[in-house]
Each structure stands twice: as structure tokens, then as C-alpha cells.
Motif scaffolding. Structure first.
Motif, mmCIF file in Angstrom:
data_model
loop_
_atom_site.group_PDB
_atom_site.id
_atom_site.type_symbol
_atom_site.label_atom_id
_atom_site.label_comp_id
_atom_site.label_asym_id
_atom_site.label_seq_id
_atom_site.Cartn_x
_atom_site.Cartn_y
_atom_site.Cartn_z
ATOM 1 N N GLU A 182 28.510 6.252 -15.003
ATOM 2 C CA GLU A 182 28.136 4.889 -14.614
ATOM 3 C C GLU A 182 26.633 4.687 -14.777
ATOM 4 O O GLU A 182 25.828 5.464 -14.254
ATOM 5 C CB GLU A 182 28.535 4.611 -13.168
ATOM 6 C CG GLU A 182 28.257 3.183 -12.717
ATOM 7 C CD GLU A 182 28.794 2.898 -11.331
ATOM 8 O OE1 GLU A 182 30.005 2.659 -11.205
ATOM 9 O OE2 GLU A 182 27.998 2.951 -10.371
ATOM 10 N N VAL A 184 23.496 1.484 -14.986
ATOM 11 C CA VAL A 184 23.171 0.087 -14.737
ATOM 12 C C VAL A 184 22.472 -0.454 -15.982
ATOM 13 O O VAL A 184 21.421 0.042 -16.387
ATOM 14 C CB VAL A 184 22.276 -0.079 -13.500
ATOM 15 C CG1 VAL A 184 21.879 -1.546 -13.323
ATOM 16 C CG2 VAL A 184 22.995 0.433 -12.257
ATOM 17 N N ASP A 186 21.141 -4.024 -17.646
ATOM 18 C CA ASP A 186 20.828 -5.441 -17.387
ATOM 19 C C ASP A 186 21.342 -5.883 -16.028
ATOM 20 O O ASP A 186 21.901 -6.974 -15.854
ATOM 21 C CB ASP A 186 21.429 -6.336 -18.477
ATOM 22 C CG ASP A 186 20.821 -6.062 -19.852
ATOM 23 O OD1 ASP A 186 19.637 -5.684 -19.897
ATOM 24 O OD2 ASP A 186 21.539 -6.228 -20.853
ATOM 25 N N GLN A 188 23.830 -4.738 -14.354
ATOM 26 C CA GLN A 188 25.258 -4.577 -14.119
ATOM 27 C C GLN A 188 25.684 -3.125 -14.336
ATOM 28 O O GLN A 188 25.219 -2.463 -15.263
ATOM 29 C CB GLN A 188 26.070 -5.484 -15.048
ATOM 30 C CG GLN A 188 25.891 -6.976 -14.764
ATOM 31 C CD GLN A 188 26.837 -7.819 -15.602
ATOM 32 O OE1 GLN A 188 27.314 -7.377 -16.651
ATOM 33 N NE2 GLN A 188 27.113 -9.031 -15.152
ATOM 34 N N LYS A 190 27.937 -0.337 -15.620
ATOM 35 C CA LYS A 190 28.904 -0.169 -16.699
ATOM 36 C C LYS A 190 29.337 1.295 -16.754
ATOM 37 O O LYS A 190 28.527 2.201 -16.583
ATOM 38 C CB LYS A 190 28.297 -0.590 -18.036
ATOM 39 C CG LYS A 190 27.969 -2.078 -18.100
ATOM 40 C CD LYS A 190 27.546 -2.495 -19.499
ATOM 41 C CE LYS A 190 27.303 -3.991 -19.564
ATOM 42 N NZ LYS A 190 26.943 -4.444 -20.939
#
Length: 246
Positions: A182, A184, A186, A188, A190
Motif C-alpha cells: 500500500e 499513498v 496523490d 490516495q 493504492k
């Protein structure tokens, strides 16, 4: 609860124990099937080197593996927990765990073995199509099913195997372990599936479970135990996702 592992591509090349004793291995009922694979492997390895390497997926620098495959019955052995090396096994550290009787290691040559089983060095991946037996995953799925079902019983199976080895034995009690990275981007979060990191993480997961003597009976119990041990885990459609964050 049982932990299912793949072998490793990298293996130790020297043992110092007695020759192979098929009757002493975990799942001794697999002896006839193991003898068939050994005979087929010897037939391939005793033929032209280039053809043998092609069948086994070996490079010219791995030609020594053919010689090892021809001396399986007489070569010195070593324990499976010393034979298998690589990232997963480095992180798992089977040799210094107090209890490894809940581990089953799948193998293209042996079907499945225990960490204390003594084996000679060899080279045979589950993805190989070995004449005249055909694909080894399909072979073991057929030949080892009854023995494996008897061994695994009603245990929850924490499945740390790669896809090729998972194909050799499928069970509704198996909970595949997937590793997600995982990041981050921008602002968010992902997630993406990872491969090399997955081996290390699966080794960590298996070590934690064995070291802490976790004996979960359900996927929910396993998830709770791993969260208590500090892992970020989620159940997703019959699979255990382990989330690793940057």
C-alpha cells in the motif's frame, strides 16, 4: 492449524546424513508415487544434457543439478529445513523454531514433506512436465490427494504456497496468503500485489504463527491472532490479505 509452504528454487548442495530412506519421510504412503517421479527424473537426466536442461528449465550453468538428480538414492542427505534456502526460508528460520510439526513443504519431487525429513539435494520444480508423467502439479494432485486429506484432516490450512505448488493440492480449508503493498499516491492509498516482497512477508507470517504457537481454527480466529501480533490483515473472499505499507 497447518502452514503450507513452497520449497525454494535455491537449495543447499551438500548433505552429511545417511542416504535417502523413503519410508522415513512424512506421508510414507506416497512412496510408490515418489519412486515413479525419481525414476522418470533419472531417465531424463541420464539422456542428452541439453534436452534434460530444457525439460527441467535449467540454464547451462546449472548442469551440476543433473548429476545430483542421478544420485538421489546414494547421496548424503540433510534435513528439509536446512535444504531449502532463499528469502522465505531466511525469514522463517525453521531451524530455530521450537515446533515445526505443523509445517508441510510441497515439492515437485516428493509431493510434500516435513521440515525434519532428510532429503538429498535435487532440482525439480512443480511446473515441470516430466516425461512420461506429464505436469507434476496434476500428477501430485491425483496421486497425493488421499494421503494429504488424511494428513490435513479438519485443520485450517494457512497457505503460503506459490500458485504452481498450490495447484498440487487444493482444499476448501486452505486460506491463501496474498501480500499487498500500500502506497499513498496523490493523497490516495493504492494497493498492488507484490512478488519478491511476498516471500519475505509470508516467511514473517509463518514464523510469527509458529513462534507464538497460534492454533487458529477459523479464518476469523487467524485474522484476529495476526492483528494481535501487529500485522495488518484482511479477509477477502476466502483469502487472507496482508497489507505492507511504505
Amino acid at each position: 492449524m497447518l502452514v503450507l509452504l513452497p520449497p525454494s528454487e535455491g537449495k543447499a548442495t551438500d548433505g552429511d546424513g545417511p542416504p535417502l530412506d523413503l519410508d522415513s519421510l512424512t506421508l510414507p504412503g506416497l512412496r510408490p508415487a515418489r519412486e515413479q517421479v525419481m525414476a522418470a527424473l533419472a531417465e531424463v537426466c541420464s539422456g542428452p544434457e541439453e534436452e534434460a536442461r530444457e525439460v527441467l528449465g535449467l540454464s547451462p550453468t546449472q548442469a551440476d543439478a543433473l548429476k545430483r538428480n542421478l544420485s538421489l538414492e546414494t547421496a548424503p542427505t540433510l534435513r528439509a529445513d536446512q535444504l531449502y534456502t532463499g528469502v522465505l526460508y531466511d525469514r522463517l528460520g525453521l531451524g530455530d523454531l521450537p515446533r515445526t510439526d505443523r509445517v508441510l513443504i510441497f515439492s515437485g519431487l516428493w509431493g510434500a514433506v516435513g521440515p525434519a525429513d532428510r532429503l538429498p539435494p535435487y532440482r525439480l520444480s512443480m511446473g515441470v512436465k516430466l516425461p512420461p508423467l506429464g505436469g507434476l502439479a496434476a500428477y501430485w494432485r491425483r496421486e497425493a490427494k488421499k494421503e494429504l486429506e488424511g494428513f490435513t484432516g479438519d485443520h485450517l490450512l494457512v497457505d503460503c504456497r506459490s500458485s504452481a505448488y498450490a495447484a498440487a493440492y487444493k482444499s476448501g480449508a486452505a486460506l491463501p496468503v496474498r501480500v499487498l503493498r500500500e502506497r499513498v499516491v496523490d493523497g490516495q492509498a493504492k494497493r498492488s500485489v507484490v512478488s519478491h516482497m511476498a516471500k519475505a512477508t509470508r516467511g514473517d507470517i509463518a514464523r510469527s504463527l509458529l513462534l507464538e504457537n497460534v492454533d487458529a481454527r477459523t479464518p476469523e480466529e487467524l485474522t484476529g491472532a495476526l492483528r494481535d501480533l501487529g500485522y495488518t490483515v484482511e479477509l477477502d473472499r476466502g483469502r487472507l490479505d496482508v497489507v505492507v505499507r511504505d
